[in-house]
Design an enzyme around this catalytic site. Structure first.
Site, PDB file in Angstrom:
ATOM      1  N   GLU A 168       0.819  -1.214   0.000  1.00 12.94           N
ATOM      2  CA  GLU A 168       0.000   0.000   0.000  1.00 12.94           C
ATOM      3  C   GLU A 168       0.855   1.266   0.000  1.00 12.94           C
ATOM      4  OE1 GLU A 168      -2.928  -0.196   3.116  1.00 12.94           O
ATOM      5  OE2 GLU A 168      -3.504  -2.230   2.548  1.00 12.94           O
ATOM      6  N   SER A 278       1.702 -21.261  -6.251  1.00 10.19           N
ATOM      7  CA  SER A 278       1.404 -22.684  -6.461  1.00 10.19           C
ATOM      8  C   SER A 278       0.236 -22.972  -7.399  1.00 10.19           C
ATOM      9  CB  SER A 278       1.098 -23.324  -5.110  1.00 10.19           C
ATOM     10  OG  SER A 278       2.022 -22.918  -4.139  1.00 10.19           O
ATOM     11  N   ASP A 350      -6.783 -10.029   0.257  1.00  8.68           N
ATOM     12  CA  ASP A 350      -6.247  -8.890   1.003  1.00  8.68           C
ATOM     13  C   ASP A 350      -6.813  -8.875   2.417  1.00  8.68           C
ATOM     14  OD1 ASP A 350      -5.094  -6.576   1.833  1.00  8.68           O
ATOM     15  OD2 ASP A 350      -6.262  -5.241   0.559  1.00  8.68           O
ATOM     16  N   VAL A 352      -4.636  -7.661   4.989  1.00 12.64           N
ATOM     17  CA  VAL A 352      -3.681  -6.818   5.702  1.00 12.64           C
ATOM     18  C   VAL A 352      -3.827  -5.388   5.189  1.00 12.64           C
ATOM     19  CG1 VAL A 352      -1.243  -6.367   6.164  1.00 12.64           C
ATOM     20  CG2 VAL A 352      -2.055  -8.731   5.966  1.00 12.64           C
ATOM     21  N   ASP A 529      -3.957  -6.138  -3.125  1.00 11.72           N
ATOM     22  CA  ASP A 529      -3.484  -4.748  -3.160  1.00 11.72           C
ATOM     23  C   ASP A 529      -2.051  -4.615  -3.633  1.00 11.72           C
ATOM     24  OD1 ASP A 529      -2.002  -5.713  -1.061  1.00 11.72           O
ATOM     25  OD2 ASP A 529      -2.708  -4.270   0.421  1.00 11.72           O
TER      26      ASP A 529
END
Length: 829
Positions: A168, A278, A350, A352, A529
């Site tokens: 961010e 993965s 997202d 975090v 993000d």
């Protein structure tokens, strides 16, 4: 084969304690331990003991690298690394979660640690034969383990590393630079096209007709039986602080440079070194041929020696599991029991956020929140340093989390808030307990407990298959742009955590299969993000789905072949060759550009070295890998200020000088390029013209001219000579955090790089029995004796991996017994 001191030792019964529980460990022909015990504590005691025998040095480095304790064994060069790690987690929060576990869950961690310690004590008593050579080379000894250490291997990798990606601050820097260069309107338009909130054309793991934005909590798969009581999870939630972070004391630009440098140092690829993770294919009864279901996982962490994952069988105390898992977690991430199979890939969701804190101008250790300045919480960490004085670091935390950067001069700090904070141990236990599930409802209950942004997959004996986009995702306020830092003053606080039924999930999808390569989980789900990762129309999962849609039914051999085919596929070519064809269609047939595109049209879009002459067989590989970077430069370089173009310049191809360290993916610039070429048909609105008023064909032809000139200068005029040198696949001796986990002379490689899993595991159900296979290179053991002799299982899976072969894994007692090469019996406390 010469028997090492270690392999001789494991043939001997070791009665360690009186009045003890009995553990039996049977190792198969590939050195894989199968642990038998009656209690949870004893089962995981045997697990820890086996890991210590096979991977003691690797695990010691993992423990220290996840806790920021490298300087005390390797010296001053590692002090800054330790500082950064210490500021990335809250040890008190982890310990509180451990203390809140119920007795049987706590026994997993305690038993594992005690098993490790039992072997360590024997090693210290017989250093001349049992101490791994790397300890002597670096002049230190292993230390005993605790439950905290066991937990931190999981938390410090899957949580603090793979669950923690966030850019961010970097996104804000890019947006600010774009606005400064192009003005407010065009700056935002470019930003939205480079890092879109939603691309409606992006391929989804769940067929779009199968997902309505919620999973009905009245679904029979949730109401089939009562929900499992989860008092432990409730206790942990009450203890959660929701606060954590990283990178103390860096300015904005320093933070960005640090992010780029750390991934480079850690040996990862992608833009600025970010890993590319993965893939998975699960085939259900509707699509399978000759069997009921097939699961083939290819988790991609990078390639390392010793192997990133560890194979184990656990039998007893309610477990009957075989599989493998990163760094010998107590939980088996990729495995099966007799009823179900499971696997996982990174989810990219997202969970975090970065909060921008306004500092008190009179006291930079206070920040404004809900109308008043509040003191930051602080703690001081002491870092011991080998042959030097100890170093202290002061760590700050706000209500949102630990500080990412602290710019006292400008009155701004940034803190990181993680939705999974305080739920790390609940996630670890959920992953462990899924191995005891017998059907989809029991498995789904464990999936609902996982807090990290991981895709979970399921298959069973009856041919049912399932998928969950696991994780605890925040409910953000309207207007909160998840791509940019949020206001920390209290006006952009989360409204809560979304309920599990809103996580994208499906049971027996209409397609009959589940394919994922870290792509978008479901339609209209919020994009990640990270500037280096987006869900877009151009997605490498298309190489898998194109094969899966090519015929009605697939045998296990078909699925294995599909994984091999995609491992050599060019992930970009399918999107751009049609544009090259259109741009050259009106040219004369003898025009060299038209002839060059004809070469691309005839190409199977794969790169091999079947004659093993050290060069890729396909001339088109050389041409296309020359064209795409030139096209990216012509399209974006004049629009992106400063060094921001570097974020979007890479086509992602490795070279012998810069070998493959993780999997190949469609890069962010390439995704934006495809959308620009799509124009009004793009899934992301194209308000800014990256072609600056020129027809797209004009740039395509100009970049094709440039690419042809480069190729001919390097290889000559004849396409028969347009051959690039093969890129090998190297197994590096650093771990996932860049810390040395083996001697510098232990690097291994295969002849050619393959875009596939760090390991591959295949599980097949036919309704009556289960058959499972895996390949975990280089080998089961990382042990090198003091005299330099490696374990016989040190690299015995490397050729299997190179040749796309698999070894059998054994689950049932009669299978294990028929393939047992050694037996060890232990007595525990």
């Amino acid at each position: 084969m010469k028997r090492t001191a270690l392999s001789a030792a494991i043939l001997t019964a070791l009665p360690l304690y009186a009045d003890a529980g009995e553990i039996t460990i049977k190792r198969d022909t590939w050195g894989v331990p199968h642990v038998y015990a009656d209690t949870t504590h004893d089962l995981f005691y045997g697990y820890g003991h086996s890991v210590a025998q096979d991977r003691l040095y690797q695990m010691e480095i993992s423990k220290r690298s996840t806790q920021g304790r490298m300087a005390e064994i390797l010296g001053t060069d590692y002090v800054e690394y330790d500082k950064k790690i210490r500021t990335n987690y809250d040890p008190l929060s982890i310990q509180r979660q451990i203390d809140a576990l119920d007795t049987d869950d706590r026994a997993i961690l305690d038993g594992y640690a005690k098993g490790m310690n039992a072997w360590i004590r024997q090693v210290l008593a017989q250093q001349d034969t049992l101490l791994p050579k790397q300890f002597s080379d670096n002049d230190f000894l292993p230390e005993e383990w605790t439950a905290f250490d066991v937990a931190m291997i999981f938390v410090g990798s899957l949580g603090n590393r793979f669950g923690d990606y966030n850019t961010e601050i970097e996104n804000q820097q890019l947006l600010d630079a774009l606005i400064e260069t192009h003005g407010e309107n065009n700056g935002w338009n470019i930003f939205n096209q480079l890092n879109p909130l939603n691309d409606s054309t992006a391929p989804t793991t769940i067929p779009k007709s199968d997902w309505s934005g919620t999973f009905d909590p009245r679904h029979p798969e949730l109401t089939k039986r009562p929900a499992i009581s989860d008092k432990t999870q409730q206790d942990i939630a009450r203890l959660a602080t929701g606060q954590d972070g990283a990178i103390l004391g860096l300015s904005h630009n320093e933070a960005r440079r640090y992010n780029e440098q750390q991934f480079h140092d850690y040996g990862l690829t992608g833009v600025a070194g970010y890993p590319q993770t993965s893939n998975m294919i699960v085939v259900g009864k509707k699509k399978a041929k000759g069997v009921n279901s097939i699961l083939l996982n290819g988790p991609q962490f990078g390639w390392y020696n010793p192997a990133y994952t560890y194979s184990i069988g656990l039998h007893g105390a309610g477990f009957n599991v075989v599989g493998n898992t990163p760094f010998a977690y107590p939980s088996i991430l990729f495995g099966n029991n007799e009823h179900i199979a499971w696997g996982s890939t990174w989810g990219a969701g997202d969970l975090v956020d970065i909060y921008r804190e306004s500092l008190n101008p009179d006291n930079p250790e206070e920040y404004l929140f809900q109308g008043r300045y509040r003191p930051m919480e602080t703690r001081t960490e002491t870092i011991r340093v080998k042959n030097a004085e100890a170093v202290t670091v002061k760590i700050h935390k706000t209500v949102h989390g630990l500080l990412v950067s602290h710019d006292a001069e400008n009155g701004i700090a940034y803190a990181k808030k993680r939705a999974w904070q305080g739920r790390e141990l609940a996630t670890l236990i959920a992953w462990t307990r899924q191995g005891q599930a017998k059907d989809h409802p029991e498995w789904l209950q464990q999936a609902s407990r996982s807090a990290l942004n991981i895709n979970w997959y399921y298959a069973d004996q009856a041919g049912n298959i399932g998928y969950v986009f696991a994780g605890k995702y925040p409910e953000r306020k309207p207007g909160h742009d998840n791509r940019l830092p949020a206001s920390g003053t209290g006006d952009q606080e989360w409204l809560g955590i979304k309920p599990f039924h809103r996580n994208p999930q499906v049971y027996n999808p209409s397609s009959g299969y589940i394919a994922n390569w870290n792509n978008k989980p479901a339609d209209d789900f919020l994009a990640p993000d990270m500037y280096w990762y987006s869900w877009s129309e151009a997605d490498r999962v298309d190489t898998m789905t194109a094969i899966m849609e090519s015929k009605d039914r697939f045998t296990p051999e078909d699925v294995k072949q599909m994984m091999e085919d995609v491992s050599y596929a060019d992930v970009n070519a399918r999107y751009f060759i049609p544009f090259l064809d259109d741009a050259t269609r009106s040219l004369p047939k003898d025009d060299e550009r038209r002839q060059a595109v004809a070469l691309l049209r005839e190409w199977a879009q794969t790169s091999h070295d079947k004659d093993r002459d050290g060069y890729y067989d396909e001339a088109a590989t050389t041409l296309f890998q020359a064209w795409l970077p030139d096209m990216l430069a012509l399209t974006f370089k004049d629009d992106l200020p400063g060094d921001f173009f570097n974020w979007y310049a890479s086509a992602g191809y490795p070279s012998p000088e810069s070998p493959l360290r993780s999997s190949l993916n469609v890069q962010p610039g390439t995704k934006a390029l495809l959308q620009a070429l799509r124009g009004s048909d793009a899934g992301v609105q194209q308000d800014y013209d990256f072609f600056n008023g020129h027809p797209a064909d004009e740039l395509i032809l100009a970049s094709l001219d440039s690419a042809l000139n480069k190729v001919k200068q390097a290889h000559g005029d004849s396409a028969a000579n347009w051959k690039l040198p093969v890129v090998p696949m190297r197994f590096f001796t650093n771990n996932f955090l860049g810390m040395p986990q083996a001697g510098s002379d232990e690097e291994k490689q295969t002849h050619i790089a393959m875009n596939r899993g760090t390991e591959n595991n295949l599980v097949i159900f036919n309704g009556r029995k289960v058959e499972s296979h895996e390949v975990v290179p280089p080998g089961q053991s990382g042990f090198i004796a003091p005299d330099g002799t490696p374990s016989p299982h040190y690299e015995d899976q490397l050729k299997l991996f190179e040749n796309f072969e698999y070894k059998r894994t054994w689950l049932m007692p009669e299978q294990v017994d028929a393939n047992t090469q050694s037996t060890l019996r232990l007595l525990t406390e």
